[in-house]
Design a protein around this motif. Structure first.
Motif, short mmCIF file in Angstrom:
data_model
loop_
_atom_site.label_atom_id
_atom_site.label_comp_id
_atom_site.label_asym_id
_atom_site.label_seq_id
_atom_site.Cartn_x
_atom_site.Cartn_y
_atom_site.Cartn_z
N ALA A 193 0.83 -1.20 0.00
CA ALA A 193 0.00 0.00 0.00
C ALA A 193 0.87 1.25 0.00
O ALA A 193 0.55 2.24 -0.68
CB ALA A 193 -0.93 0.00 1.22
N PHE A 194 1.99 1.22 0.73
CA PHE A 194 2.88 2.38 0.78
C PHE A 194 3.52 2.66 -0.58
O PHE A 194 3.71 3.82 -0.96
CB PHE A 194 3.96 2.17 1.83
N VAL A 195 3.85 1.61 -1.31
CA VAL A 195 4.40 1.79 -2.67
C VAL A 195 3.38 2.54 -3.53
O VAL A 195 3.72 3.45 -4.29
CB VAL A 195 4.77 0.44 -3.28
N CYS A 196 2.12 2.14 -3.43
CA CYS A 196 1.06 2.82 -4.17
C CYS A 196 0.92 4.27 -3.71
O CYS A 196 0.71 5.18 -4.53
CB CYS A 196 -0.26 2.09 -4.01
N MET A 197 1.05 4.51 -2.39
CA MET A 197 0.99 5.88 -1.87
C MET A 197 2.15 6.71 -2.41
O MET A 197 2.00 7.90 -2.70
CB MET A 197 1.03 5.86 -0.35
N ALA A 198 3.32 6.09 -2.53
CA ALA A 198 4.48 6.80 -3.07
C ALA A 198 4.22 7.25 -4.51
O ALA A 198 4.61 8.36 -4.91
CB ALA A 198 5.72 5.91 -3.01
N LEU A 199 3.55 6.38 -5.29
CA LEU A 199 3.19 6.77 -6.65
C LEU A 199 2.27 7.97 -6.64
O LEU A 199 2.43 8.91 -7.45
CB LEU A 199 2.52 5.59 -7.37
N VAL A 200 1.28 7.96 -5.73
CA VAL A 200 0.37 9.10 -5.64
C VAL A 200 1.12 10.37 -5.25
O VAL A 200 0.91 11.44 -5.83
CB VAL A 200 -0.75 8.80 -4.61
N GLY A 201 2.03 10.26 -4.28
CA GLY A 201 2.78 11.43 -3.85
C GLY A 201 3.68 11.98 -4.94
O GLY A 201 3.74 13.20 -5.17
N LEU A 202 4.38 11.09 -5.63
CA LEU A 202 5.30 11.54 -6.69
C LEU A 202 4.55 12.17 -7.85
O LEU A 202 4.98 13.20 -8.40
CB LEU A 202 6.13 10.35 -7.16
N THR A 203 3.45 11.58 -8.24
CA THR A 203 2.68 12.14 -9.36
C THR A 203 2.01 13.45 -8.97
O THR A 203 1.85 14.34 -9.81
CB THR A 203 1.62 11.13 -9.83
N THR A 204 1.62 13.61 -7.69
CA THR A 204 1.08 14.89 -7.25
C THR A 204 2.14 15.98 -7.34
O THR A 204 1.87 17.10 -7.78
CB THR A 204 0.56 14.78 -5.80
N GLY A 205 3.38 15.62 -6.92
CA GLY A 205 4.48 16.57 -7.07
C GLY A 205 4.76 16.90 -8.53
O GLY A 205 5.06 18.05 -8.88
N ALA A 206 4.64 15.88 -9.39
CA ALA A 206 4.85 16.11 -10.82
C ALA A 206 3.80 17.06 -11.39
O ALA A 206 4.11 17.93 -12.22
CB ALA A 206 4.83 14.78 -11.57
N TYR A 207 2.57 16.93 -10.97
CA TYR A 207 1.51 17.85 -11.40
C TYR A 207 1.87 19.29 -11.04
O TYR A 207 1.74 20.22 -11.84
CB TYR A 207 0.18 17.47 -10.75
N ALA A 208 2.30 19.47 -9.77
CA ALA A 208 2.65 20.83 -9.34
C ALA A 208 3.81 21.37 -10.16
O ALA A 208 3.79 22.54 -10.59
CB ALA A 208 3.01 20.81 -7.86
N TYR A 209 4.82 20.54 -10.41
CA TYR A 209 6.00 20.99 -11.14
C TYR A 209 5.66 21.34 -12.59
O TYR A 209 6.21 22.27 -13.17
CB TYR A 209 7.05 19.88 -11.11
#
Length: 594
Positions: A22-38
């Protein structure tokens, strides 16, 4: 509270592998959210320039290299689609695996709670309101489930998102990003004060919910009595009092819970307004870089607010955990000694020697000495409160004597494990206890490996085979909850058959006929006449006519065995037993003439 939450986390250890996925999936969500902002700033420039420029005036788009303009026109949107798809997969995996994690944790909690409830002594459970116990098993466990589902995942996912988005903001401008992010820890002080109010209200709400469940359970169980005495208004007033206290506690907690995101919104708006004014006056950044920074800061406040929200779930779980652990921490009054060994089968006698026992301040046994010999039927008779059922509780190791001792063939029973001692008893109580299922399943409850032939033989001994075969599906007939489709006498004969099938050393009949009508009592008496001869049995009875054939009778009064002997011997003595016999067998006119 902190200790309780750490204890609750103990249930997560066996399921760490699911949590890691589940944490690996959360990491994907976090990284892609950062990518959206960038990518927000480059996307704006890309849109305004028609694909001519990417980021900060460069003639390319980040991550696309030196692609020609035509390739960039479809490449940049493709990047956005890919980021969105990865984020969607991350969300799906996160919720699936966190749901799986929460259900496995709650399954363990429920299993341990059920095991504890079924391992405590009847006297311990009698001190608890049944509705409150059900509330702990439902509402309190649900609070733990909610925390496992949302709080653990949010702490991992939202903390990671905060770090990633804070990194994006600081990479755009350490000065401006730092000024905007410094507001986050400032929000912790008012949030913590409000969280304490949430905790207080949650504790009180859970307690009042237990009171409501307890009264509902009592009301449904005593509905005939309530209506017979026109007690609906009094019960409603009592229910309304608990409901009002529950409402006040929950509403107070809801007010504090709702104030936390409000505080965060005000602080976030102030930080954004200050950042915009500062950026406009200093012109330190290009517009698209400022847009990416603002997007990162705006996005970072959402997981921060979520952390504040789910912290309240953790507080609810903590309050529920306190109630659950108050039950789980109870210990059975009869704990095995470290060197206890399995008890051998009864060969000669069970003895109570100068035994004293009290329920709190109320004495139940006062120096009782009596013997239960192998191969004999021993009866305990006398009025209510004499201590008869307490003797049964001590023999079955539901309770421990406060003084005196019990022996099995001359050896103190504390030398043996409680489970091995209970295994030598088969109990038939005043209230026939049957389970939802078939007749066959209920009889096999005593011995699951019994063959059908053995079950039928036990039913014949208990004078139950005849009526069972007359049921629609015979032994396979389903009898409903607590055997509701059968008569009282039929239910009791099934309980006797179950006890016979257990092949226990001692058969205990605790007021087995006292709640039956005359016809049902005759049916059960006929069954007992077939069962008792040659068996070791303890029969507790109010009606002396049911035990006249016992090998020895003990008359219990005020916690003492005041007389002992056979029926004939006790009548000849002319003492307490003889007086009870006359009272039950002579009519009022005869007693008046005497």
């Amino acid at each position: 509270m902190r200790r309780t939450l750490w204890r609750l986390l103990r249930y997560t250890r066996p399921h760490v592998a699911v949590l890691v996925v589940a944490f690996v999936c959360m990491a994907l969500v976090g990284l892609t959210t950062g990518a959206y902002a960038y990518l927000t700033g480059p996307a704006l420039r890309f849109l305004l320039s028609g694909g001519e420029q990417g980021f900060a005036g460069a003639n390319r788009v980040p991550w696309l290299g030196d692609l020609p303009r035509d390739a960039a026109l479809w490449g940049f949107p493709l990047v956005m689609v890919v980021v969105g798809a990865v984020k969607g997969v991350g969300y799906l995996g996160q919720f699936y695996f966190m749901g799986l994690f929460a259900q496995r944790v709650v399954k363990d909690v429920r299993r341990e709670l059920f095991l504890k409830l079924t391992s405590l002594s009847p006297a311990q459970l009698a001190r608890e309101r049944q509705g409150d116990l059900l509330s702990r098993f439902s509402a309190d466990v649900t609070a733990v489930e909610t925390a496992a589902m949302y709080t653990v995942g949010s702490y991992l996912r939202d903390s990671l998102q905060v770090l990633i988005l804070a990194g994006v903001a600081l990479s755009m401008s350490p000065l401006l990003g730092g000024l905007m992010l410094v507001v986050i820890p400032l929000a912790a002080l008012p949030a913590s004060r409000l969280t304490r109010k949430v905790l207080k209200g949650t504790r009180e709400g859970q307690t009042q919910l237990g009171h409501l469940a307890g009264q509902l359970h009592e009301g449904l169980g005593g509905l005939r009595t309530i209506q017979a005495f026109n007690g609906q208004e009094a019960e409603l007033a009592r229910f309304a009092s608990h409901a009002k206290a529950h409402e006040e506690a929950v509403v107070g907690a809801a007010w504090a819970r709702g104030a936390v995101p409000g505080v965060m919104e005000v602080l976030a708006a102030a930080a954004l307004a200050g950042a915009l004014a500062f950026a406009a006056s200093t012109r330190l950044m290009e517009p698209e870089a400022l847009l990416s920074l603002l997007t990162a800061v705006i996005l970072v406040y959402q997981p921060v607010k979520d952390l504040g929200r789910v912290t309240q779930f953790a507080m609810q779980a903590g309050a529920a955990g306190e109630r659950l652990f108050a039950l789980l921490d109870l210990t059975h009054p009869v704990a095995d000694a470290p060197d206890a060994v399995p008890a051998p089968p009864l060969a000669h006698a069970l003895r109570l020697e100068d035994v004293r026992f009290a329920y709190g301040e109320r004495p139940a046994l006062d120096g009782v000495t009596l013997e239960l010999k192998a191969g004999q039927v021993t009866a305990l008779v006398g009025g209510s409160g004499g201590g008869k059922s307490t003797v049964t509780s001590l023999l079955l190791r539901f309770e421990r004597p406060q003084s005196g001792r019990m022996t099995l063939d001359g050896v103190d029973v504390d030398r043996y494990t409680a489970a091995s001692l209970r295994q030598q008893f088969a109990l038939v109580t005043q209230e026939p206890l049957l389970f939802q299922g078939s007749v066959l399943e209920n009889l096999r409850y005593a011995r699951p490996d019994a063959t059908r032939e053995e079950v039928e033989a036990a039913a014949k001994v208990a004078n139950a085979d005849g009526f069972i075969r007359g049921l629609p599906q015979g032994y396979d007939t389903r009898i409903g909850e607590r055997g509701v489709t059968l008569s009282g006498g039929q239910r009791q004969r099934l309980c006797i058959a179950r006890a016979v099938l257990a092949r226990a050393q001692v058969l205990v009949l605790d007021e087995a006929t006292s709640s039956l009508d005359p016809e049902s009592e005759r049916e059960v008496q006929a069954a007992l006449a077939m069962v008792l001869p040659g068996r070791t049995a303890l029969v507790i009875a109010h009606r002396l006519s049911t035990v006249v054939s016992a090998d020895v009778l003990h008359v219990m009064e005020a916690g003492r065995a005041v007389e002992s002997g056979t029926h004939a011997e006790l009548l000849q003595k002319g003492g307490r037993y003889a007086a009870l016999w006359r009272m039950q067998t002579e009519g009022p006119a005869e007693r008046g003439a005497a």
